[in-house]
Design a protein around this motif. Structure first.
Motif, PDB file in Angstrom:
ATOM      1  N   UNK A  81     -85.466  76.722  36.420  1.00  0.00           N
ATOM      2  CA  UNK A  81     -86.799  76.569  35.855  1.00  0.00           C
ATOM      3  C   UNK A  81     -86.822  75.380  34.916  1.00  0.00           C
ATOM      4  N   UNK A  82     -88.007  74.834  34.686  1.00  0.00           N
ATOM      5  CA  UNK A  82     -88.179  73.727  33.752  1.00  0.00           C
ATOM      6  C   UNK A  82     -89.530  73.830  33.072  1.00  0.00           C
ATOM      7  N   UNK A  90     -87.782  77.452  40.703  1.00  0.00           N
ATOM      8  CA  UNK A  90     -87.256  77.512  42.050  1.00  0.00           C
ATOM      9  C   UNK A  90     -87.918  78.666  42.790  1.00  0.00           C
ATOM     10  N   UNK A  91     -88.004  78.552  44.097  1.00  0.00           N
ATOM     11  CA  UNK A  91     -88.756  79.511  44.893  1.00  0.00           C
ATOM     12  C   UNK A  91     -88.287  80.949  44.681  1.00  0.00           C
ATOM     13  N   UNK A  94     -91.603  67.888  41.371  1.00  0.00           N
ATOM     14  CA  UNK A  94     -91.158  69.064  42.088  1.00  0.00           C
ATOM     15  C   UNK A  94     -89.663  69.195  42.260  1.00  0.00           C
ATOM     16  N   UNK A  95     -88.912  68.147  41.957  1.00  0.00           N
ATOM     17  CA  UNK A  95     -87.460  68.184  42.074  1.00  0.00           C
ATOM     18  C   UNK A  95     -86.828  67.944  40.710  1.00  0.00           C
ATOM     19  N   UNK A  96     -85.806  68.737  40.388  1.00  0.00           N
ATOM     20  CA  UNK A  96     -85.143  68.639  39.094  1.00  0.00           C
ATOM     21  C   UNK A  96     -83.637  68.566  39.308  1.00  0.00           C
TER      22      UNK A  96
END
Length: 132
Positions: A54-55, A66-67, A112-114
């Motif tokens: 999570x962020x 995350x999903x 959307x990407x971390x």
């Protein structure tokens, strides 16, 4: 880089809850500087790659998950306390891992990407073990 210390991990039965905390400190850390950091939680299980959890952005107005965590985990921050939290509900055996707090002070925008490499400061991690 700031110093990050996680706490709140432990042993819990499947279906239970835990609340992780991350406290930030450092020579330059204050309410104004901490508020500029994107904060994140990651986890890593033995034999697996470090995984995004999570962020939360600088204001706390935008959160990302995350999903597999959506609907179960909640990330929040308290800039006045230099802290970030992860509320974990409906825990599963598959959630067992070392959970890490991380910070990114670069000001970059995420889409959307971390990736872990984008975060410059990391804590030592706290163990979360979920029994079935």
């Amino acid at each position: 880089q700031m110093q990050l210390v996680e706490s709140g991990g432990g042993l819990v039965q499947a279906g239970g809850s835990l609340r992780l905390s991350c406290a930030a400190s450092g020579r330059t850390i204050n309410i104004f500087t901490f508020s500029t950091y994107t904060m994140g939680w990651f986890r890593q299980a033995p034999g697996k790659e470090r995984e995004f959890v999570a962020a939360i952005n600088w204001s706390g107005g935008n959160t990302y998950y995350a999903e597999s965590m959506k609907g179960r985990f909640t990330i929040s921050r308290d800039n006045a306390k230099f802290s970030v939290y992860l509320q974990m509900n409906s825990l599963k055996f598959e959630d067992t891992a070392v959970y890490y707090c991380a910070a990114d002070g670069s000001g970059r925008s995420y889409s959307g990407a971390f990736p872990p490499r984008s975060f410059s400061s990391w804590g030592q991690g706290t163990q979360v073990t979920v029994s079935s």
